[in-house]
Design a protein around this motif. Structure first.
Motif, mmCIF file in Angstrom:
data_model
loop_
_atom_site.group_PDB
_atom_site.id
_atom_site.type_symbol
_atom_site.label_atom_id
_atom_site.label_comp_id
_atom_site.label_asym_id
_atom_site.label_seq_id
_atom_site.Cartn_x
_atom_site.Cartn_y
_atom_site.Cartn_z
ATOM 1 N N ASP A 1 3.319 9.802 -0.086
ATOM 2 C CA ASP A 1 3.949 10.829 -0.917
ATOM 3 C C ASP A 1 2.992 12.005 -1.077
ATOM 4 O O ASP A 1 1.815 11.825 -1.391
ATOM 5 N N MET A 2 3.508 13.203 -0.838
ATOM 6 C CA MET A 2 2.764 14.441 -1.092
ATOM 7 C C MET A 2 3.491 15.186 -2.196
ATOM 8 O O MET A 2 4.634 15.612 -2.027
ATOM 9 N N LEU A 3 2.832 15.332 -3.339
ATOM 10 C CA LEU A 3 3.460 15.931 -4.507
ATOM 11 C C LEU A 3 2.679 17.152 -4.957
ATOM 12 O O LEU A 3 1.445 17.142 -4.989
ATOM 13 N N LYS A 4 3.410 18.182 -5.325
ATOM 14 C CA LYS A 4 2.802 19.444 -5.732
ATOM 15 C C LYS A 4 2.657 19.485 -7.247
ATOM 16 O O LYS A 4 3.611 19.196 -7.979
ATOM 17 N N GLY A 5 1.457 19.801 -7.712
ATOM 18 C CA GLY A 5 1.230 19.901 -9.150
ATOM 19 C C GLY A 5 -0.191 19.503 -9.520
ATOM 20 O O GLY A 5 -1.020 19.214 -8.648
ATOM 21 N N GLU A 6 -0.479 19.491 -10.817
ATOM 22 C CA GLU A 6 -1.798 19.104 -11.304
ATOM 23 C C GLU A 6 -2.011 17.607 -11.072
ATOM 24 O O GLU A 6 -1.206 16.787 -11.506
ATOM 25 N N SER A 7 -3.106 17.268 -10.417
ATOM 26 C CA SER A 7 -3.295 15.899 -9.940
ATOM 27 C C SER A 7 -3.315 14.872 -11.058
ATOM 28 O O SER A 7 -2.754 13.780 -10.920
ATOM 29 N N ASP A 8 -3.970 15.175 -12.204
ATOM 30 C CA ASP A 8 -4.059 14.166 -13.256
ATOM 31 C C ASP A 8 -2.677 13.819 -13.810
ATOM 32 O O ASP A 8 -2.357 12.639 -14.019
ATOM 33 N N LEU A 9 -1.832 14.817 -14.020
ATOM 34 C CA LEU A 9 -0.484 14.559 -14.531
ATOM 35 C C LEU A 9 0.385 13.873 -13.484
ATOM 36 O O LEU A 9 1.147 12.948 -13.792
ATOM 37 N N ILE A 10 0.278 14.323 -12.231
ATOM 38 C CA ILE A 10 1.078 13.740 -11.149
ATOM 39 C C ILE A 10 0.747 12.264 -10.980
ATOM 40 O O ILE A 10 1.635 11.403 -10.886
ATOM 41 N N ILE A 11 -0.546 11.943 -10.944
ATOM 42 C CA ILE A 11 -0.962 10.554 -10.732
ATOM 43 C C ILE A 11 -0.488 9.669 -11.878
ATOM 44 O O ILE A 11 0.015 8.562 -11.654
ATOM 45 N N SER A 12 -0.630 10.141 -13.111
ATOM 46 C CA SER A 12 -0.204 9.351 -14.270
ATOM 47 C C SER A 12 1.289 9.062 -14.225
ATOM 48 O O SER A 12 1.726 7.926 -14.425
ATOM 49 N N LEU B 1 0.820 -1.204 0.000
ATOM 50 C CA LEU B 1 0.000 0.000 0.000
ATOM 51 C C LEU B 1 0.856 1.258 0.000
ATOM 52 O O LEU B 1 1.801 1.378 0.771
ATOM 53 N N ARG B 2 0.500 2.173 -0.873
ATOM 54 C CA ARG B 2 1.086 3.505 -0.867
ATOM 55 C C ARG B 2 -0.053 4.516 -0.872
ATOM 56 O O ARG B 2 -1.170 4.213 -1.297
ATOM 57 N N VAL B 3 0.238 5.724 -0.391
ATOM 58 C CA VAL B 3 -0.761 6.789 -0.350
ATOM 59 C C VAL B 3 -0.185 8.003 -1.066
ATOM 60 O O VAL B 3 0.962 8.386 -0.836
ATOM 61 N N LEU B 4 -0.990 8.599 -1.938
ATOM 62 C CA LEU B 4 -0.553 9.766 -2.708
ATOM 63 C C LEU B 4 -1.543 10.903 -2.524
ATOM 64 O O LEU B 4 -2.750 10.715 -2.642
ATOM 65 N N HIS B 5 -1.002 12.081 -2.214
ATOM 66 C CA HIS B 5 -1.832 13.287 -2.161
ATOM 67 C C HIS B 5 -1.199 14.343 -3.059
ATOM 68 O O HIS B 5 -0.032 14.697 -2.897
ATOM 69 N N CYS B 6 -1.963 14.812 -4.041
ATOM 70 C CA CYS B 6 -1.499 15.870 -4.943
ATOM 71 C C CYS B 6 -2.191 17.171 -4.555
ATOM 72 O O CYS B 6 -3.389 17.179 -4.262
ATOM 73 N N TYR B 7 -1.442 18.251 -4.550
ATOM 74 C CA TYR B 7 -2.056 19.529 -4.193
ATOM 75 C C TYR B 7 -1.353 20.664 -4.932
ATOM 76 O O TYR B 7 -0.221 20.538 -5.391
ATOM 77 N N ASN B 8 -2.057 21.779 -5.027
ATOM 78 C CA ASN B 8 -1.520 22.974 -5.659
ATOM 79 C C ASN B 8 -1.468 24.115 -4.667
ATOM 80 O O ASN B 8 -2.353 24.235 -3.798
ATOM 81 N N THR B 9 -0.457 24.938 -4.755
ATOM 82 C CA THR B 9 -0.428 26.192 -4.015
ATOM 83 C C THR B 9 -0.729 27.323 -4.997
ATOM 84 O O THR B 9 -0.695 27.134 -6.211
ATOM 85 N N LEU B 10 -1.018 28.482 -4.474
ATOM 86 C CA LEU B 10 -1.424 29.607 -5.320
ATOM 87 C C LEU B 10 -0.224 30.160 -6.085
ATOM 88 O O LEU B 10 0.789 30.525 -5.477
ATOM 89 N N PRO B 11 -0.300 30.210 -7.430
ATOM 90 C CA PRO B 11 0.813 30.774 -8.205
ATOM 91 C C PRO B 11 1.042 32.241 -7.866
ATOM 92 O O PRO B 11 0.092 32.993 -7.591
#
Length: 309
Positions: free
Chosen positions: A243-254, A188-198
């Protein structure tokens, strides 16, 4: 997990779908129900003025499909699995599958999706969307790529999702992923994608001068919400599995799925509007279209199926 419903489209090779269904059934000691929702327009139109002959032709067609399902079930039975099969006549295949879910009450629906013509990518067809929107049980959208020996499962969570009241959906995502990993001897792995304000999107001069503090505040909020959810499973954002990754979720997940050779991505669907197709967001469509792994779609606890048995 006691019962798994396997939806078959006999126009396509069911080998990969049945192999994965057998793996799931063996891991959980679950019974399999093979199902096909069939319809032949020629029969309906060909006997338009003779209802009795139309019904006879319909029943004969159903028997042919039943014989095919019986043949497909024999190798599974030889493996020691408990296997049944059923056929339904319904011109609306997606709705017919959901009705079978309501009748059979499985713990999981397995449904194969086919490559789209565009560069071999996958794309949700209307039947897939119907099933994704309306199935009251988790749906595993299955592709042809085989699983690793130890199944790699990634739960994609978003505790700050505006449509996910009290993180009900994220809890269901974690529960289903944890169940697969623990009972199925998976990883099991857990992924959270999020964006901060440009920076260029801030027009308040006071916020511009304190941009870094604002970013830190946003990241801290994401960390806190994730940890509240993860602590129920003995995890935190410091865990190697998270893993917590910053960016657009669809691209990050792919990219994440490809780089880590993920077998199953678990995602959730939340109703966002009255428009049918918007129940499952564009992120899910993009992910399904671009990853070559399977996608497990879950609904929040308390989801009400719009189809009646």
């Amino acid at each position: 997990m006691d019962k798994i419903l396997v939806n078959l489209d006999l126009k396509h090779d069911p080998t990969s779908l049945l192999q994965k269904a057998a793996v799931m059934a063996n891991q959980y000691g679950a019974a399999l129900e093979l199902f096909c929702c069939c319809y032949n327009r020629s029969i309906t139109h060909g006997y338009m003025f003779d209802k009795e002959q139309e019904l006879k032709a319909e029943h004969a067609y159903i028997r042919q499909v039943e014989e095919k399902l019986e043949k497909l079930s024999l190798p599974l039975i030889e493996q020691g699995l408990e296997v049944g099969f059923d056929v339904a006549w319904n011109r609306h295949r997606g709705e017919g599958v959901v009705r079978q879910v309501l009748r059979h009450q499985p713990d999981l629906l397995m449904h194969g999706i086919q490559p789209h013509t565009r560069l071999g990518h996958y794309l949700f067809a209307s039947v897939d969307w119907q099933i994704a929107r309306k199935s009251p049980v988790p749906v595993l959208f299955v592709k042809d790529r085989p699983w690793n020996e130890i199944t790699r499962i990634t739960a994609c969570i978003d505790p700050l999702h505006e449509g996910d009241e009290h993180a009900k959906l994220d809890r269901e995502i974690m529960a289903q992923s944890y169940k697969l990993a623990q009972e199925g001897m998976g990883e099991l792995r857990v992924l959270h994608c999020y964006n901060t304000l440009p920076h260029e999107a801030i027009f308040d001069e006071h916020l511009i001068t304190d941009y870094e503090a604002l970013q830190d505040k946003v990241e801290t909020l994401h960390l806190r919400r994730c940890n509240l959810l993860l602590e129920e499973y003995g995890l935190s954002t410091d865990s190697y599995q998270v893993d917590m990754l910053k960016g657009e979720s669809d691209l990050i997940i792919s990219n994440y799925a490809k780089h880590n050779e993920i077998d199953i991505i678990t995602m959730g669907a939340v109703a966002r509007s009255v428009f049918d197709r918007l129940l499952v967001g564009s992120t899910i469509e993009h992910v399904v279209d671009h990853v070559d792994c399977d996608v497990l779609l879950v609904k929040p606890d308390g989801f009400i199926c719009p189809v009646e048995e």
